[in-house]
Motif scaffolding. Sequence first.
Motif, PDB file in Angstrom:
ATOM      1  N   THR A 163      34.449  -0.023  14.177  1.00  0.00           N
ATOM      2  CA  THR A 163      33.438  -0.945  14.955  1.00  0.00           C
ATOM      3  C   THR A 163      32.034  -0.957  13.925  1.00  0.00           C
ATOM      4  O   THR A 163      31.887  -0.539  13.100  1.00  0.00           O
ATOM      5  CB  THR A 163      32.936  -0.079  16.167  1.00  0.00           C
ATOM      6  OG1 THR A 163      32.200   1.212  15.591  1.00  0.00           O
ATOM      7  CG2 THR A 163      33.922   0.416  17.100  1.00  0.00           C
ATOM      8  N   VAL A 164      31.246  -2.300  14.492  1.00  0.00           N
ATOM      9  CA  VAL A 164      30.242  -2.685  13.778  1.00  0.00           C
ATOM     10  C   VAL A 164      29.152  -2.888  14.932  1.00  0.00           C
ATOM     11  O   VAL A 164      29.340  -3.356  16.072  1.00  0.00           O
ATOM     12  CB  VAL A 164      30.311  -4.089  13.004  1.00  0.00           C
ATOM     13  CG1 VAL A 164      28.984  -4.588  12.659  1.00  0.00           C
ATOM     14  CG2 VAL A 164      31.440  -3.888  12.183  1.00  0.00           C
ATOM     15  N   HIS A 165      27.970  -2.197  14.612  1.00  0.00           N
ATOM     16  CA  HIS A 165      26.970  -2.105  15.761  1.00  0.00           C
ATOM     17  C   HIS A 165      25.631  -2.402  14.948  1.00  0.00           C
ATOM     18  O   HIS A 165      25.487  -2.358  13.918  1.00  0.00           O
ATOM     19  CB  HIS A 165      26.781  -0.615  16.155  1.00  0.00           C
ATOM     20  CG  HIS A 165      25.622  -0.371  17.030  1.00  0.00           C
ATOM     21  ND1 HIS A 165      25.625  -0.929  18.586  1.00  0.00           N
ATOM     22  CD2 HIS A 165      24.369   0.200  16.852  1.00  0.00           C
ATOM     23  CE1 HIS A 165      24.389  -0.786  18.819  1.00  0.00           C
ATOM     24  NE2 HIS A 165      23.621  -0.008  17.936  1.00  0.00           N
ATOM     25  N   ALA A 166      24.933  -3.480  15.662  1.00  0.00           N
ATOM     26  CA  ALA A 166      23.687  -4.046  15.070  1.00  0.00           C
ATOM     27  C   ALA A 166      22.486  -3.624  16.019  1.00  0.00           C
ATOM     28  O   ALA A 166      22.627  -3.519  17.221  1.00  0.00           O
ATOM     29  CB  ALA A 166      23.740  -5.472  14.856  1.00  0.00           C
ATOM     30  N   ALA A 167      21.143  -3.422  15.305  1.00  0.00           N
ATOM     31  CA  ALA A 167      20.420  -2.949  16.268  1.00  0.00           C
ATOM     32  C   ALA A 167      18.770  -3.203  15.322  1.00  0.00           C
ATOM     33  O   ALA A 167      19.048  -3.255  14.179  1.00  0.00           O
ATOM     34  CB  ALA A 167      20.213  -1.460  16.753  1.00  0.00           C
ATOM     35  N   ASN A 168      18.002  -3.283  16.128  1.00  0.00           N
ATOM     36  CA  ASN A 168      16.318  -3.644  15.512  1.00  0.00           C
ATOM     37  C   ASN A 168      15.715  -2.240  15.247  1.00  0.00           C
ATOM     38  O   ASN A 168      15.808  -1.509  16.448  1.00  0.00           O
ATOM     39  CB  ASN A 168      15.390  -4.626  16.444  1.00  0.00           C
ATOM     40  CG  ASN A 168      16.112  -5.683  16.225  1.00  0.00           C
ATOM     41  OD1 ASN A 168      16.846  -6.300  15.236  1.00  0.00           O
ATOM     42  ND2 ASN A 168      15.984  -6.668  17.284  1.00  0.00           N
ATOM     43  N   LEU A 169      15.226  -2.103  14.310  1.00  0.00           N
ATOM     44  CA  LEU A 169      14.338  -0.664  13.987  1.00  0.00           C
ATOM     45  C   LEU A 169      13.141  -0.816  14.892  1.00  0.00           C
ATOM     46  O   LEU A 169      12.273  -1.935  14.807  1.00  0.00           O
ATOM     47  CB  LEU A 169      14.203  -0.551  12.721  1.00  0.00           C
ATOM     48  CG  LEU A 169      15.659  -0.260  11.886  1.00  0.00           C
ATOM     49  CD1 LEU A 169      15.447  -0.480  10.393  1.00  0.00           C
ATOM     50  CD2 LEU A 169      16.257   0.981  12.118  1.00  0.00           C
ATOM     51  N   PRO A 170      12.462   0.399  15.056  1.00  0.00           N
ATOM     52  CA  PRO A 170      11.221   0.640  15.693  1.00  0.00           C
ATOM     53  C   PRO A 170      10.082   0.033  14.868  1.00  0.00           C
ATOM     54  O   PRO A 170       9.008  -0.586  15.158  1.00  0.00           O
ATOM     55  CB  PRO A 170      10.944   1.878  16.362  1.00  0.00           C
ATOM     56  CG  PRO A 170      12.429   2.373  16.401  1.00  0.00           C
ATOM     57  CD  PRO A 170      13.282   1.658  15.252  1.00  0.00           C
TER      58      PRO A 170
END
Length: 420
Positions: free
Chosen positions: A385-392
């Motif tokens: 899987t590939v998961h993307a997110a923005n860092l706080p």
Amino acid sequence: MQQLIQLRWIAVVGQVATIFTVHYGLGITLPLHYMMTALAVLVAFNAASLLRLRIRRRVLNEEILLALIVDVGMLTVQLHLSGGASNPFVFLYLLQVSLGAVLLRAWSTWAMVAVTLCCFIALVVFGEPLNLPVGYRDGLTGPYVLGLLICFALNATLLVVFFTRINGNLRARDTRLAALRQRAAEEEHIVRMGLLASGAAHELGTPLSTLAVILGDWRRMPDFAAKPELQQEIDEMQAQVQRCKSIVSGILLSTGRARGESPTETTVHTFLDELVAEWRATRPSTGLVYDNHFGRDLRIVSDSALKQMICNVLDNALEASPQWLRLQASHDDDTLTLIVDDAGPGFSSEVLERLGKPYNSTKGSPGSGLGLFLAVNVARTLGGTVHAANLPEGGAMVTLSLPLSAVVLPDEDEEDEHVG
């Protein structure tokens, strides 16, 4: 079939309660021995149906038709023993027909209608009315009207419960079909890209080879050999031509035209170390931080598709954050986890919602947004899987999770044991 089994258990409990209420509560004599025997047969049939469902999940239309006919037959027996067509619970036939209309094919549904009609006619012809007390039709307290009320409530409740569950199953099926259609469209898109990449490779192969030959000739010419600065420029040009050839090969692999050009045996640490070294040597950036916390080294099969997938993610991070980016490798149970984070502006909400879709990018240039699309599809091919997110604190993070079983080679001891 599972819904029918559950409804049949409800019917058994309901019939037991109704029979004892009528016999002992209302004082209407019923042939309890025969009615309990019919219920025992229904319980045995339901247990056999449950066992059949556990053995093989797929259920044929004919099997559902047979199950509904058995239900109609058992209902007919009970009605025959308790008043025939004059029994208010005769309207439960409509429940069986409704279930058949939902679960069966058209011809089977009409077969259910014919069976229920024949059973109803048989009740009219052969049924014997019960000895009911005087005034059994008077008001809600009369046995007949009370039976009609209970029958209506039972029909309505079971229909609502059953159709709600069936609609839930249909919605789940439609969701899965939509996901499969979306995946098929994406894979079709990859095939089209592969065809375009094949054409591009065919067209670019000849001019790149010609340039490589010309640069080799220039390198040996006295006028160029006598000038070190020109030799250095020729070396750089040859390196760039070679990189163009590698990029064309990588595109072919990433689009699914080939899976791993000459896959080789290596280890996790060696594979990642060489990948980072090559990436640093060919990109104008010195800001890559490489943290390898994988732990025990394992033998794996390395191919260009896996390598290109990681490089695509690193390239995206480099474009967003040229001064600093980081690659972290770790080992979580049986999963290889690679985390790429940067100090750029992060992903927009639209990009995060459409992660893994082609041309999903905020760059605004034609053809952009394929890096994560290819990474997601390569990872999915490997079972990851590939998961993307923005860092706080700012920036973005992309997590690649790959099952080690897809790339790790078995130990030699295990191979010897398997061969033995």
